[in-house]
Design an enzyme around this catalytic site. Structure first.
Site, short mmCIF file in Angstrom:
data_model
loop_
_atom_site.label_atom_id
_atom_site.label_comp_id
_atom_site.label_asym_id
_atom_site.label_seq_id
_atom_site.Cartn_x
_atom_site.Cartn_y
_atom_site.Cartn_z
N CYS A 1 -3.61 1.61 2.26
CA CYS A 1 -4.11 2.72 3.07
C CYS A 1 -4.91 3.70 2.20
O CYS A 1 -5.98 3.37 1.71
CB CYS A 1 -2.93 3.37 3.79
SG CYS A 1 -3.46 4.36 5.21
N HIS B 1 0.09 -1.09 6.62
CA HIS B 1 1.26 -0.84 5.78
C HIS B 1 2.28 -1.98 5.87
O HIS B 1 3.17 -1.94 6.73
CB HIS B 1 1.95 0.46 6.24
CG HIS B 1 1.14 1.67 5.96
ND1 HIS B 1 1.14 2.31 4.75
CD2 HIS B 1 0.28 2.36 6.74
CE1 HIS B 1 0.33 3.35 4.79
NE2 HIS B 1 -0.22 3.41 5.99
N GLU C 1 4.59 -2.39 3.77
CA GLU C 1 5.87 -1.84 3.28
C GLU C 1 6.68 -1.20 4.41
O GLU C 1 7.86 -0.92 4.22
CB GLU C 1 5.61 -0.83 2.15
CG GLU C 1 5.13 0.56 2.58
CD GLU C 1 3.63 0.64 2.83
OE1 GLU C 1 2.99 -0.41 3.04
OE2 GLU C 1 3.09 1.78 2.84
#
Lengths: 233, 79
Positions: A89, A206, A208
């Site tokens: 990002c 994302h 994660e």
């Protein structure tokens, strides 16, 4: 064997905990070290992560200020010595601003900040970040950005495609790439690209935030499992 | 001296902000609105007294930081 990961923290970074949790879970619980943006040297590391957030308040352009930080000189040296760098990002924006990846991230074509799940298709498994997936697989990840519209000149785009450096592309759930499945207007629906040596990767979504079934999915897990396997070897 | 740097998205780069502004102007009843493009202006006070040197310095600043030349063009005026 565990690997050594470091996360760079800029003022305004806000996803460092998310990425730390994902990395530690894939690394036998070993916590990554946090590196401050004013640091001029890096400890010995196998992976540097530039996490998401709004470094320096997105002033001037997203990532423009962070790209000039003292630490980025060290990150650039680390990358040119063959180190692995992951930018997620805002981290992707910083990597382009720092010239570590080609192109730029513009305001989303629809002008709206996107905070939603979306699918991306794995276009290349030839990076440590994508080796845990199957080519052509569509995975569900999380978008949280206002400036994710990837832009580069046609020549650069052709080169990226020709060299297999488009690693992730926005797609429908079934993996088809279509204008209605391109959330931010990115050129050729590009969601993530890698460097020439395939060791620096930037992506807008994302992964994660998709490592726990309880909070909406585990499609991001293979990224961290894959890189852990590669880096610990 | 003062350097006035105007940064604009390059021609051909989609400018959704400009588009939205144009659309809003139309909504307000302004007619005959063509393409609208949005950019930014950065004013820098300089200790330099030589206009040519100030120009060169501001251009270097623009290339290194103020503009991302992948997507933006810039113009420097010295006042």
């Amino acid at each position: 064997m565990a690997f050594r990961a470091g996360i760079v923290l800029f003022p305004g970074t806000n996803r460092e905990r998310d990425i730390a949790i994902a990395l530690a879970a894939a690394n036998g619980g070993r916590e990554p070290v946090i590196i401050w943006h004013k640091d001029t040297t890096l400890p010995p590391l196998d992976l540097v992560v530039l996490p998401g957030g709004f470094s320096h308040g997105d002033y001037l352009r997203c990532g423009a200020m962070a790209a000039q930080s003292p630490v980025m000189r060290a990150v650039r040296d680390f990358a040119s010595a063959g180190g692995h760098v992951l930018g997620v990002c805002n981290g992707f924006q910083i990597l382009t601003e720092a010239g570590l990846l080609p192109g730029a991230l513009l305001r989303n074509a629809g002008l709206r900040f996107l905070a939603q799940d979306h699918h991306i298709r794995v276009e290349s498994t030839d990076t440590i970040y994508s080796r845990g997936y199957v080519q052509g697989q569509s995975i569900r990840v999380i978008l949280a950005h206002g400036d994710g519209n990837y832009a580069a000149d046609e020549e650069t785009l052709d080169r990226l495609e020709g060299e297999g450096r488009v690693v992730f592309r926005y797609s429908r759930r079934d993996g088809t790439v279509a204008p209605d499945a391109n959330p931010n207007g990115s050129a050729r629906a590009i969601a993530g690209i890698c460097s020439e040596n395939r060791r620096v990767l930037g992506l807008m979504p994302h992964p994660e935030d998709a490592v726990e079934a309880l909070i909406g999915g585990e499609d991001g897990k293979p990224m961290f499992a894959g890189l852990a396997e590669a880096l610990a070897a | 001296m003062k350097a006035i740097v105007t940064v604009m998205l390059k021609t051909g780069v989609l400018d959704p902000q400009g588009k939205a502004i144009g659309h809003a102007l139309g909504t307000l009843g302004f007619s005959g609105i063509g393409e609208v493009r949005a950019g930014k202006v950065i004013e820098i006070e300089l200790a330099e007294t030589d206009a040519a040197k100030a120009q060169a310095a501001a251009e270097e600043m623009s290339r290194k930081l103020l503009a991302n030349t992948v997507i933006e063009s810039f113009k420097v005026e010295i006042a």
